[in-house]
Design a protein around this motif. Structure first.
Motif, short mmCIF file in Angstrom:
data_model
loop_
_atom_site.label_atom_id
_atom_site.label_comp_id
_atom_site.label_asym_id
_atom_site.label_seq_id
_atom_site.Cartn_x
_atom_site.Cartn_y
_atom_site.Cartn_z
N LEU A 253 -10.56 -1.51 4.02
CA LEU A 253 -9.77 -2.41 4.90
C LEU A 253 -10.43 -2.29 6.36
O LEU A 253 -10.66 -3.36 7.00
CB LEU A 253 -8.22 -2.23 5.07
N GLU B 130 -8.90 2.68 -0.36
CA GLU B 130 -8.43 1.15 -0.19
C GLU B 130 -8.41 0.88 1.35
O GLU B 130 -8.63 0.11 1.87
CB GLU B 130 -7.01 1.06 -0.73
N GLN B 131 -7.94 2.13 2.06
CA GLN B 131 -7.73 1.95 3.59
C GLN B 131 -9.08 1.93 4.23
O GLN B 131 -9.34 1.02 5.26
CB GLN B 131 -6.76 3.03 4.24
N LEU C 240 -7.19 4.59 9.44
CA LEU C 240 -7.61 3.89 8.19
C LEU C 240 -8.86 4.43 7.63
O LEU C 240 -9.02 4.71 6.37
CB LEU C 240 -7.96 2.17 8.40
N THR D 163 -6.95 6.64 2.47
CA THR D 163 -7.40 6.23 1.01
C THR D 163 -8.72 5.55 1.10
O THR D 163 -9.11 4.55 2.11
CB THR D 163 -6.33 5.86 0.47
N TYR E 212 0.80 -1.11 0.07
CA TYR E 212 0.04 -0.01 -0.14
C TYR E 212 0.74 1.40 0.13
O TYR E 212 1.23 1.76 0.98
CB TYR E 212 -0.80 0.15 1.20
N MET F 42 0.96 5.62 1.79
CA MET F 42 -0.52 5.93 2.56
C MET F 42 0.27 6.10 4.08
O MET F 42 1.24 5.69 4.36
CB MET F 42 -1.26 4.80 2.72
N GLU F 43 -0.71 6.75 4.77
CA GLU F 43 -0.28 6.89 6.46
C GLU F 43 -1.14 5.99 7.29
O GLU F 43 -2.32 5.55 7.07
CB GLU F 43 -0.56 8.30 6.90
N TRP F 44 -0.40 5.58 8.32
CA TRP F 44 -0.87 4.40 9.26
C TRP F 44 -1.07 5.06 10.48
O TRP F 44 -1.36 4.08 11.32
CB TRP F 44 0.09 3.26 8.91
#
Lengths: 250, 318, 95
Positions: free
Chosen positions: B185, B181-182, B175, B179, A245, A248-250
């Motif tokens: 999830l 996609e996140q 999340l 995005t 991915y 992106m930030e987590w």
């Protein structure tokens, strides 16, 4: 960017990163609950150290890369850790043997890094050395327990030390960045740590009633980015999310 | 002791608990009290250590260093909590090894939710948020349970767990605000973990066999259905806040009750997993038994070393 | 099963200087050194301590609760050991 300093910091931090990742693999699978908790503590210490180093490296790089970019988005050949720390957890003897052979070096290294003219590095070393003193005590105690425990444990730890011995000499090799940093009194001259290292290790192995390996053949390459086959798999896990991915930030 | 004497002791014992007095390990206690406590406390301890496995599955793959250390610390806490609970159970005269043996042979149970797989990173968020959320609801009342060592262990556990749920919710929030996609999830993880989390609070009151006795001994302060309602009422707004949808078409606010009405739980699935037919029952047991068996030579070495050292010390004294 | 299991140790921790060591819980360890290390890792993960004592549980001698009557009840009516037993006029302060 101060290229040499940046690479020098990564060289130090990668050892903690890869070893911290290896120790983290064991969480939930230790030989007793108490030992499981202790090994996780070591992993947490190491990963905490990594963050301090990488946050400093980020400042030196001065662009938009983050600590996680540095930790997780380099190619195999760009990791600068020594071969020793990437060796797998074949069994608890290998885990302890690897930890011990690294801890003795790590402790001596940090004691010197405290004297660095780079104030950030010396401050990080100052904090880390307390953690690593404990690691060294923990791993040497376990080498003694396994060495002077049962016949089975003696055989296992002896085998682990014999296997891992070949990776010890690399700890005292200097890269280009190392040499440059020593000249500026920022870095540690690791060649000077060698005699004391082997003395301390041999004393402890003797106390643990173990044989000192007599092999004169040593493996090297990690510091130059040429690793054993094990690293690739470790990186597959470490980098999985960032690669799958991207951005992106987590 | 005559039957009458025992009856008398039992009456005094129940009166002590009713007066909110704590029972301590060396106090006289009815055999049933001891057995029930060994069962519940060890089940709780087993849940903590089996519960490490679905999360430790993602430690090496955590997406950032910050997430990695938080997850490691959380899973480590679970080992600690298992340890506190085993220790408390040992005060009832059973060893940790016997308790392990019960777990490994399937004689003892653990929370079924840990038999579900963690297939994406978002599951770390869902577990922290939902599973720890449900666990806290179960555990807080146990801080004032009647058996002293259990109550004290729970005080420590609850204090330490306060970061666990926040850790999970923060993952979900990130999340959900990320995005597409996140966000997918996150929603997918909520879909998979929602119903098992509701089941985690135990069978419906009608089917729960131990409730009445457990209430008396303060092993339980509220019924399973009440706890479940509490969990739903507190969790639904948290999902709304981050724009996630609870996977229950029948979920609706009931003004009259001041609570959410919710859909039917698939209890058949629950009992199937309890009986060992969940997606990961076998893997979880293999991991626990494996760690224990592979650790045997290590534990033996440490004992042998300790004994040798002791002998040497004694010789020196002579 | 192992031939011999690690014995249980009781752990006492001083949270900060000036306070007494308090019983924190127990754990398993093969010897005293390991008990100390384990206690450090298990019970002071959140900075809870500055000093640790460990003692193998089997070395503790405990009073028997069956004797609580003779051991502890006789102290209950010795009220003259407490300051509130003595009548003094309100004007006397700081005593």
């Amino acid at each position: 960017m101060k290229e040499n300093l940046y690479n020098y910091i990564l060289g130090i931090a990668d050892n903690s990163l890869i070893l911290g990742q290896r120790m983290g693999e064991l969480c939930g699978h230790g030989p007793s609950l108490e030992t499981d908790i202790a090994c996780t503590n070591i992993s947490l210490d190491l990963l905490g150290q990594v963050r301090s180093y990488f946050q400093y490296a980020v400042k030196i790089a001065g662009d938009d890369r983050t600590e996680d970019d540095i930790a997780m988005l380099r190619k195999e050949r760009d990791y600068k850790n020594v071969l020793l720390v990437e060796q797998p957890n074949l069994n608890f003897a290998h885990t302890i043997g690897r930890q011990f052979l690294f801890d003795v070096y790590h402790l001596a290294f940090l004691a010197e890094l405290q004297k660095s003219t780079d104030l950030t590095l010396s401050a990080i070393a100052n904090k880390c050395i307390k953690e690593v003193s404990y690691h060294e005590r923990f791993s040497s105690d376990w080498v003694k327990r396994l060495g002077d425990g049962t016949a089975e444990s003696k055989e296992k730890i002896q085998e682990a030390i014999n296997d891992l011995w070949t990776y010890t000499d690399e700890l005292f090799h200097q890269t280009k960045a190392d040499k440059a940093m020593v000249l500026e009194c920022v870095g540690v001259d690791v060649t000077k740590l060698k005699d004391n290292y082997y003395k301390r290790v041999k004393d402890l192995l003797e106390e643990a009633t173990l044989q000192i390996p007599d092999s004169k053949w040593f493996q090297k390459g990690g510091k130059e980015g040429i690793h054993t086959e094990h690293l690739g798999y470790l990186l597959t896990d470490l980098q999985y999310m960032q690669r799958t991915y991207p951005n992106m930030e987590w | 002791m005559s039957k009458e004497q025992i009856k008398n002791l039992e009456t005094q014992f129940e009166a002590r608990i009713a007066r909110d007095e704590k029972i301590e390990p060396k106090d006289w206690m009815p055999e049933k009290y001891r057995k029930t406590h060994i069962r519940q406390m060890s089940q709780h301890a087993h849940s903590e250590i089996v519960g490490m496995l679905p999360e430790s599955n993602w430690i090496t793959r955590a997406p950032s260093l910050r997430r990695k250390v938080a997850l490691l610390a959380k899973v480590q806490d679970e080992a600690g909590h298992g340890l506190y609970l085993y220790s408390a159970t040992e005060t009832l005269g059973i060893s940790r090894e016997e308790l392990y043996n019960q777990l490994h042979t399937g004689a003892a149970k653990y929370s079924s939710i840990f038999n579900y797989p963690t297939v994406t990173w978002a599951d770390m968020g869902a577990i922290g948020w939902l599973v720890d959320g449900a666990a806290i609801i179960n555990q807080v009342p146990l801080c004032s349970t009647s058996y002293g060592p259990y109550a004290r262990a729970m005080v420590r556990v609850c204090k330490e767990e306060s970061f666990h749920q926040r850790q999970g919710y923060e993952i979900m929030m990130k999340l959900a605000n990320g995005t597409m996609e996140q966000k997918d999830l996150a929603q997918d993880a909520l879909n998979r973990w929602w119903w098992p989390s509701l089941m985690m609070l135990g069978p419906t009151d009608a089917e729960s066999i131990h409730t009445e006795q457990s209430m008396k001994w303060k092993l339980k302060r509220k019924s399973n259905d009440d706890l479940r309602q509490q969990f739903i009422d507190q969790t639904v707004p948290q999902a709304e806040l981050i724009g996630l949808t609870i996977p229950d078409p029948d979920l609706k606010w009931n003004d009259e009750r001041g609570s959410y009405d919710y859909g039917k739980i698939n209890w058949e699935e629950f009992w199937q997993v309890v009986k060992g037919h969940g997606p990961c029952n076998k893997e979880r047991m293999r991991a626990r038994v494996g760690a224990w068996e592979e650790g045997e030579w290590v534990r033996d070495a440490a004992m042998a070393y300790a004994e040798k050292k002791q002998e040497r010390k004694e010789k020196q004294v002579v | 099963m192992s031939k011999k299991n690690w014995p249980i140790w009781e752990i006492f921790v001083r949270s900060k200087n000036g306070l007494e060591h308090r019983h924190f819980g127990s754990l398993h360890a093969a010897d005293a050194e390991m008990a100390l290390e384990n206690a450090r890792d298990v019970y002071t993960r959140r900075n809870e301590g500055v000093s640790i004592w460990v003692i193998e549980s089997k070395h503790i001698t405990a009073s028997n609760p069956d004797n609580n009557g003779e051991l502890f009840e006789p102290a209950q009516d010795k009220v003259y050991r407490h300051p509130t037993f003595y009548d003094l006029p309100d004007e006397v302060k700081h005593m």
